[in-house]
Design a protein around this motif. Structure first.
Motif, mmCIF file in Angstrom:
data_model
loop_
_atom_site.group_PDB
_atom_site.id
_atom_site.type_symbol
_atom_site.label_atom_id
_atom_site.label_comp_id
_atom_site.label_asym_id
_atom_site.label_seq_id
_atom_site.Cartn_x
_atom_site.Cartn_y
_atom_site.Cartn_z
ATOM 1 N N THR A 188 0.827 -1.207 0.000
ATOM 2 C CA THR A 188 0.000 0.000 0.000
ATOM 3 C C THR A 188 0.867 1.265 0.000
ATOM 4 O O THR A 188 0.633 2.194 -0.778
ATOM 5 C CB THR A 188 -0.928 0.013 1.225
ATOM 6 N N LEU A 189 1.879 1.293 0.852
ATOM 7 C CA LEU A 189 2.723 2.476 0.953
ATOM 8 C C LEU A 189 3.577 2.668 -0.296
ATOM 9 O O LEU A 189 3.830 3.808 -0.718
ATOM 10 C CB LEU A 189 3.605 2.376 2.195
ATOM 11 N N GLU A 190 4.025 1.586 -0.896
ATOM 12 C CA GLU A 190 4.786 1.711 -2.146
ATOM 13 C C GLU A 190 3.911 2.266 -3.257
ATOM 14 O O GLU A 190 4.368 3.086 -4.069
ATOM 15 C CB GLU A 190 5.359 0.349 -2.547
ATOM 16 N N MET A 191 2.651 1.837 -3.312
ATOM 17 C CA MET A 191 1.731 2.360 -4.308
ATOM 18 C C MET A 191 1.514 3.857 -4.109
ATOM 19 O O MET A 191 1.558 4.653 -5.060
ATOM 20 C CB MET A 191 0.388 1.623 -4.241
ATOM 21 N N LEU A 192 1.296 4.267 -2.858
ATOM 22 C CA LEU A 192 1.111 5.689 -2.566
ATOM 23 C C LEU A 192 2.363 6.491 -2.910
ATOM 24 O O LEU A 192 2.284 7.608 -3.423
ATOM 25 C CB LEU A 192 0.759 5.874 -1.086
ATOM 26 N N SER A 193 3.532 5.900 -2.645
ATOM 27 C CA SER A 193 4.780 6.579 -2.960
ATOM 28 C C SER A 193 4.916 6.800 -4.466
ATOM 29 O O SER A 193 5.355 7.866 -4.908
ATOM 30 C CB SER A 193 5.966 5.763 -2.438
ATOM 31 N N ARG A 194 4.531 5.808 -5.261
ATOM 32 C CA ARG A 194 4.591 5.962 -6.722
ATOM 33 C C ARG A 194 3.652 7.054 -7.196
ATOM 34 O O ARG A 194 3.997 7.842 -8.099
ATOM 35 C CB ARG A 194 4.250 4.632 -7.400
ATOM 36 N N VAL A 195 2.459 7.138 -6.597
ATOM 37 C CA VAL A 195 1.509 8.190 -6.963
ATOM 38 C C VAL A 195 2.098 9.574 -6.637
ATOM 39 O O VAL A 195 2.006 10.505 -7.437
ATOM 40 C CB VAL A 195 0.166 7.989 -6.230
ATOM 41 N N ILE A 196 2.709 9.685 -5.470
ATOM 42 C CA ILE A 196 3.315 10.964 -5.069
ATOM 43 C C ILE A 196 4.419 11.358 -6.044
ATOM 44 O O ILE A 196 4.524 12.522 -6.447
ATOM 45 C CB ILE A 196 3.861 10.860 -3.634
ATOM 46 N N GLN A 197 5.260 10.400 -6.452
ATOM 47 C CA GLN A 197 6.337 10.698 -7.392
ATOM 48 C C GLN A 197 5.784 11.160 -8.734
ATOM 49 O O GLN A 197 6.326 12.093 -9.361
ATOM 50 C CB GLN A 197 7.232 9.466 -7.577
ATOM 51 N N LEU A 198 4.708 10.537 -9.181
ATOM 52 C CA LEU A 198 4.086 10.957 -10.432
ATOM 53 C C LEU A 198 3.540 12.377 -10.328
ATOM 54 O O LEU A 198 3.678 13.185 -11.255
ATOM 55 C CB LEU A 198 2.954 9.989 -10.816
ATOM 56 N N LYS A 230 6.334 14.882 -10.577
ATOM 57 C CA LYS A 230 6.765 15.083 -11.961
ATOM 58 C C LYS A 230 5.779 15.963 -12.724
ATOM 59 O O LYS A 230 6.176 16.780 -13.557
ATOM 60 C CB LYS A 230 6.924 13.729 -12.648
ATOM 61 N N GLU A 231 4.481 15.795 -12.441
ATOM 62 C CA GLU A 231 3.476 16.637 -13.084
ATOM 63 C C GLU A 231 3.661 18.101 -12.689
ATOM 64 O O GLU A 231 3.572 19.000 -13.531
ATOM 65 C CB GLU A 231 2.074 16.167 -12.696
ATOM 66 N N VAL A 232 3.925 18.335 -11.390
ATOM 67 C CA VAL A 232 4.153 19.706 -10.918
ATOM 68 C C VAL A 232 5.392 20.303 -11.588
ATOM 69 O O VAL A 232 5.392 21.464 -11.998
ATOM 70 C CB VAL A 232 4.296 19.729 -9.378
ATOM 71 N N GLU A 233 6.458 19.512 -11.704
ATOM 72 C CA GLU A 233 7.673 20.000 -12.365
ATOM 73 C C GLU A 233 7.397 20.367 -13.824
ATOM 74 O O GLU A 233 7.900 21.378 -14.324
ATOM 75 C CB GLU A 233 8.765 18.929 -12.292
ATOM 76 N N SER A 234 6.597 19.547 -14.496
ATOM 77 C CA SER A 234 6.258 19.836 -15.896
ATOM 78 C C SER A 234 5.459 21.125 -16.011
ATOM 79 O O SER A 234 5.681 21.936 -16.917
ATOM 80 C CB SER A 234 5.460 18.668 -16.492
ATOM 81 N N LEU A 235 4.522 21.323 -15.078
ATOM 82 C CA LEU A 235 3.740 22.565 -15.085
ATOM 83 C C LEU A 235 4.624 23.769 -14.790
ATOM 84 O O LEU A 235 4.448 24.844 -15.382
ATOM 85 C CB LEU A 235 2.610 22.465 -14.052
ATOM 86 N N ASP A 236 5.580 23.610 -13.858
ATOM 87 C CA ASP A 236 6.520 24.699 -13.572
ATOM 88 C C ASP A 236 7.286 25.096 -14.830
ATOM 89 O O ASP A 236 7.444 26.282 -15.135
ATOM 90 C CB ASP A 236 7.512 24.276 -12.482
ATOM 91 N N ASN A 237 7.764 24.097 -15.566
ATOM 92 C CA ASN A 237 8.514 24.382 -16.798
ATOM 93 C C ASN A 237 7.630 25.048 -17.845
ATOM 94 O O ASN A 237 8.078 25.933 -18.586
ATOM 95 C CB ASN A 237 9.105 23.088 -17.360
ATOM 96 N N LEU A 238 6.369 24.636 -17.892
ATOM 97 C CA LEU A 238 5.429 25.240 -18.838
ATOM 98 C C LEU A 238 5.203 26.715 -18.510
ATOM 99 O O LEU A 238 5.192 27.569 -19.410
ATOM 100 C CB LEU A 238 4.098 24.488 -18.812
#
Length: 308
Positions: free
Chosen positions: A154-164, A167-175
């Motif tokens: 469960t925690l690994e799944m949540l960690s993967r969601v957080i990492q994704l 990355k989305e926030v970083e992409s928006l920052d670059n945009l």
């Protein structure tokens, strides 16, 4: 069942071979330090520096095997990862070799989720540290292994969601940054001929309140923003420190809605608009510049520029 870590884990420490002896260094044996771990560390299988067999022998180092949970015990307390192979470490770790009673990934997530608690256990005047005895005495709930593995999944799944999401926030920052250049051009070349001013021409500076641990009484503890809290167009409150700000400091250092903070240290130029996300939040370790314009410009340099 509830156990002390010392009852279900073997705890081993590390040491540092003499840096003045070149024969101890630049070998092929992995030797890790706390500086190599970060918030995203999980399985680590390499180290920045390597030592030699002679360095191991003369220093009396003991290895820890693959699967060991490595925990930083000072400078700072609470960084955690799992060894992906056999390795050695410096004295900044207390490492836990798990018995069959506890899954190493379950222990990893327990320690990662209790950083504040681990820091509260630190002792020492010059810098805080948790000893082997302290780590050994930490208690943990240990359900059966099947339930431990379910928690880990469960925690690994949540960690993967957080990492994704990161990355989305970083992409928006670059945009956003790309859109800014499209609208206003290169601010260095200023090919759009926009008005430009020297900061010193529109503001006067003053030194902000500096953090001094010796002056901390705990009577007027208030949250404050440091350079690392200011990210691109947003604030990161995952690590928010506090210090003493009394009523006399309030008008001078308290953040106000609409203030724009721009970092001057680290990654220069990160900025975000303050919207009173945290009541009574202050600035720390920052020389402060306030404007002479009617628009109400505030600017903090030396760590964060503050504009409103």
């Amino acid at each position: 069942m509830r156990y002390k870590l010392g009852e279900i884990c073997e705890i081993v420490s590390g040491s540092t071979p003499k840096t003045s002896v070149s024969e101890y260094w630049d070998g092929d044996i992995k030797w890790i330090t706390p500086a190599e771990l970060n918030d995203d560390s999980y399985i680590v299988s390499d180290s920045v520096r390597k030592i030699t067999e002679l360095g191991v022998e003369k220093t009396g180092l003991s290895p820890f095997p693959e699967g060991t949970v490595i925990l930083s015990s000072r400078a700072p307390i609470g960084k955690v990862a799992i060894a992906g192979c056999e390795m050695y470490c410096n004295q900044g770790f207390k490492n836990l070799i798990c018995s069959e009673k506890i899954n190493n990934k379950y222990l990893y997530w327990f320690l990662k989720g209790n950083t504040d608690y681990l820091n509260s256990l630190g002792r020492g005047a010059t810098f805080r540290e948790i000893s082997k005895q302290i780590v050994s005495s930490i208690e943990i709930n240990v359900p059966d292994v099947d339930l431990q593995l379910e928690v880990v999944r469960t925690l690994e799944m949540l960690s993967r969601v957080i990492q994704l999401r990161k990355k989305e926030v970083e992409s928006l920052d670059n945009l956003i940054k790309a859109r800014f250049v499209e609208l206003f051009g290169d601010v260095i070349c200023n090919e759009k001929r926009l008005p430009a001013y020297a900061l010193s021409d529109i503001s006067e500076s003053r030194l902000g309140k500096m953090l001094d641990a010796k002056q901390q009484t705990g009577e007027h503890q208030r949250p404050y923003l440091a350079n690392f809290n200011v990210q691109w167009f947003r604030f990161d409150f995952s690590q928010l420190n506090e210090m003493d700000f009394n009523e006399a400091d309030r008008k001078e250092f308290e953040l106000q809605e609409g203030d724009l903070l721009v970092t001057e240290g680290g990654e220069v130029g990160r900025c975000a608009v303050w919207k009173n996300e945290i009541p009574f939040c202050y600035l720390n370790q920052i020389p402060q510049v306030r404007d002479s314009l009617s628009s109400g410009l505030h600017c903090c340099i030396g760590g964060v520029f503050l504009l409103s």
